[in-house]
Write an enzyme that holds these catalytic residues in place. Structure first.
Site, mmCIF file in Angstrom:
data_model
loop_
_atom_site.group_PDB
_atom_site.id
_atom_site.type_symbol
_atom_site.label_atom_id
_atom_site.label_comp_id
_atom_site.label_asym_id
_atom_site.label_seq_id
_atom_site.Cartn_x
_atom_site.Cartn_y
_atom_site.Cartn_z
ATOM 1 N N GLU A 130 1.121 -84.437 -36.559
ATOM 2 C CA GLU A 130 0.406 -83.581 -37.506
ATOM 3 C C GLU A 130 -0.558 -82.764 -36.662
ATOM 4 O O GLU A 130 -1.615 -83.247 -36.274
ATOM 5 C CB GLU A 130 -0.306 -84.463 -38.536
ATOM 6 N N CYS B 96 -7.549 -79.289 -40.583
ATOM 7 C CA CYS B 96 -6.233 -78.753 -40.207
ATOM 8 C C CYS B 96 -5.784 -77.748 -41.253
ATOM 9 O O CYS B 96 -5.037 -76.821 -40.956
ATOM 10 C CB CYS B 96 -5.182 -79.847 -40.176
HETATM 11 C C1 UN1 Z 1 -6.722 -82.784 -41.657
HETATM 12 O O1 UN1 Z 1 -7.468 -81.811 -41.602
HETATM 13 O O2 UN1 Z 1 -6.281 -83.325 -40.608
HETATM 14 O O3 UN1 Z 1 -5.650 -81.544 -47.291
HETATM 15 C C2 UN1 Z 1 -6.349 -83.487 -42.897
HETATM 16 C C3 UN1 Z 1 -6.775 -81.732 -46.830
HETATM 17 C C4 UN1 Z 1 -7.209 -83.154 -46.613
HETATM 18 C C5 UN1 Z 1 -6.639 -83.692 -45.336
HETATM 19 C C6 UN1 Z 1 -6.816 -82.806 -44.140
HETATM 20 N N1 UN1 Z 1 -6.752 -83.951 -47.727
HETATM 21 O O4 UN1 Z 1 -7.542 -80.829 -46.545
#
Ligand code: UN1
Length: 515
Positions: free
Chosen positions: A267, A301
């Site tokens: 990821e 992310c």
């Molecule tokens: C991440 O930034 O690694 O969808 C995960 C989202 C959160 C998870 C982010 N539930 O923004």
């Protein structure tokens, strides 16, 4: 707000110690071999020393997890494994505030988002407990008389989980709660920036194991940096390596795991965009975009990094977002403060990257409409509080195609949906995406095979804040892995196809005759 409103480091250290103690972490680990520290981006200073692991102690952790897998856990019935995760979920509910405080202290996340992250853990516990009775295999009609064809899902082995600073607990829990009900044991290497949240989670999980009589070594925590992560990457007993982080990290890890025929689940970076059509409800656009782009100080992310706006509404959208960002200025600061919406960046490197990206954007003809300034450079020299920035770009230049892990929102214009989709997909990453439109056909085109090429595609909401029920992950440079809900559990198990002959004869498949 001035810096005198920032809490001092000693106060934060005390708060962290109290939260750790309540989560069952009394002493900060036995001597292991490497000297580490816990820090807080709130002041940028060291809280206290923490014992880190070495490659040798990480190897011992894998041995313990592997022994427990073969001797106990893989044969424990899945619904019994589910009891461990159920108890863990109860403890998370009890210690929600403690864990959230640690997340705020170590990741700098505002308190409401830190609580949300712990809620995400509680939610995945619920999902995993349900899953423990639903690890379904299929049966298929056999072409042969007196035969049954079916598939069975078995535990995989040791799962190595490497997580990033920005979701220091939730992403671990997506992997771990699902892996545990699937019958795997877990070795976790958190970011070296967030050892305390990891110790607290591990402490609570160990308490849950004790309460339900599960073996302690179903989960091992290894703290440290690259050397410790590499021990997991290289160890053939780590059947699945699930890693969250930069694309560069993924590129380094994937070939090494593949070379030993291990499995990996990646990821990695996102460069998430929202398309704003002329029919869009602009109130939704502004609220959705500001949370997605400036929330978590742009360090998700899934953070919104590009807004691709139809030329007819581009000026108005830019103006309204700039107005909203101006209001954010009064809400930058201590992430524990209820009124704060933007906490600190994680550290100096993030700030340098933000400055460099803004300079490149300007050189490419971009206009910084708002933000970018650093606050309290003199009075809080080790902390990095910045104003989230919005930049109007003449085109999708190289800097826009890169992921900068900081609050920069690039605004680009488009004329036709085809052009918008081309811009949207014209980046190396493929995590999360959105379209704001009232036109159903347009929304469907964006959702279709010829639309967004991302793993997450939304309509009339922003790119961040996904629920745990869906599969989470993305395509291209994002790494292709899926975690969390839907059928992501299959990545944590191995599939056996079984043909059972109950008929007495031995007809061969495909009509083959032999003997
Ligand atoms: C991440 O930034 O690694 O969808 C995960 C989202 C959160 C998870 C982010 N539930 O923004």
């Amino acid at each position: 707000m001035d810096t005198s409103a920032l809490p001092d480091t000693e106060h934060l250290a005390e708060r962290a110690r109290t939260a750790l103690g309540r989560c069952g972490v009394g002493r900060l680990r036995e001597p292991i071999g490497a000297a580490g520290v816990a820090r807080t981006p709130i002041t940028g200073q060291i809280l206290f020393p923490v014992e880190f692991d070495t490659a040798a102690s990480a190897e011992r952790a894998v041995t313990a997890a592997h022994d427990t897998f073969t001797s106990a856990w893989r044969d424990t019935p899945a619904p019994v494994r589910g009891r461990l995760v159920h108890r863990f979920g109860e403890l998370l509910r009890e210690h929600k505030e403690d864990l959230a405080a640690l997340v705020t202290i170590e990741a700098g996340k505002i308190h409401s988002e830190a609580l949300g992250e712990v809620q995400e853990m509680i939610d995945i516990c619920d999902l995993a407990v349900g899953l423990s009775r639903q690890l379904y295999g299929r049966t298929m009609p056999s072409e042969r008389p007196g035969h049954r064809l079916m598939e069975t899902w078995h535990p995989l082995g040791v799962v190595g989980v490497i997580t990033a600073f920005n979701f220091p607990v939730a992403v671990w829990s997506w992997n771990t709660c699902v892996a545990l009900v699937c019958g795997d044991t877990v070795v976790w290497k958190p970011s070296e920036l967030t050892p305390l949240t990891a110790l607290a989670c591990h402490g609570l999980l160990m308490r849950a194991a004790e309460d339900v009589g599960a073996p302690a070594d179903v989960h091992r925590l290894v703290l440290g940096d690259r050397e410790v992560g590499e021990a997991l990457v290289e160890d053939p007993r780590v059947a699945l390596l699930s890693a969250t982080g930069s694309t560069a990290m993924g590129r380094a890890v994937a070939p090494r795991v593949a070379a030993r025929m291990g499995r990996y689940l990646l990821e990695l970076g996102g460069n998430n965009a929202a398309v704003v059509a002329p029919s869009a409800d602009l109130d939704l656009v502004v609220r959705g975009s500001v949370f997605a782009a400036a929330g978590t100080a742009g360090q998700r992310c899934t953070s919104l990094r590009r807004l691709i706006v139809h030329e007819d509404v581009a000026d108005e959208v830019a103006r309204r977002i700039v107005d909203a960002y101006k209001q954010l200025r009064d809400r930058i600061g201590d992430p524990f403060e209820e009124s704060t919406l933007v906490g600190p960046l994680v550290g100096e490197r993030a700030h340098t990257a933000m400055g460099a990206a803004l300079a490149r954007a300007r050189a490419d003809g971009g206009e910084v409409l708002v933000g970018g300034a650093r606050w309290w450079e003199e009075s809080a020299a080790d902390a990095y509080y910045v104003e989230p920035a919005v930049v109007r770009m003449p085109g999708q230049t190289e800097v826009v195609r890169e992921e900068t892990f900081a609050p920069i929102l690039y605004v680009l214009g488009y004329r036709t949906l085809e052009e918008a989709v081309e811009l949207h997909n014209g980046v190396p990453q493929g995590l999360s995406s959105a379209i704001f439109t009232q036109d159903q056909a347009e929304a469907e085109r964006f959702l279709s095979a010829a639309g967004s090429d991302c793993g997450i595609v939304n309509v009339n909401i922003g790119t961040s804040g996904a629920e745990i029920g869906g599969a989470f992950g993305g395509e291209k440079d994002t790494g292709g892995g899926r975690e969390s809900g839907s059928d992501s559990w299959k990545a944590y198990m191995r599939r056996a196809t079984n043909t059972v002959n109950y008929g007495g004869g031995l007809p061969l498949a495909q009509g083959v005759r032999f003997l």
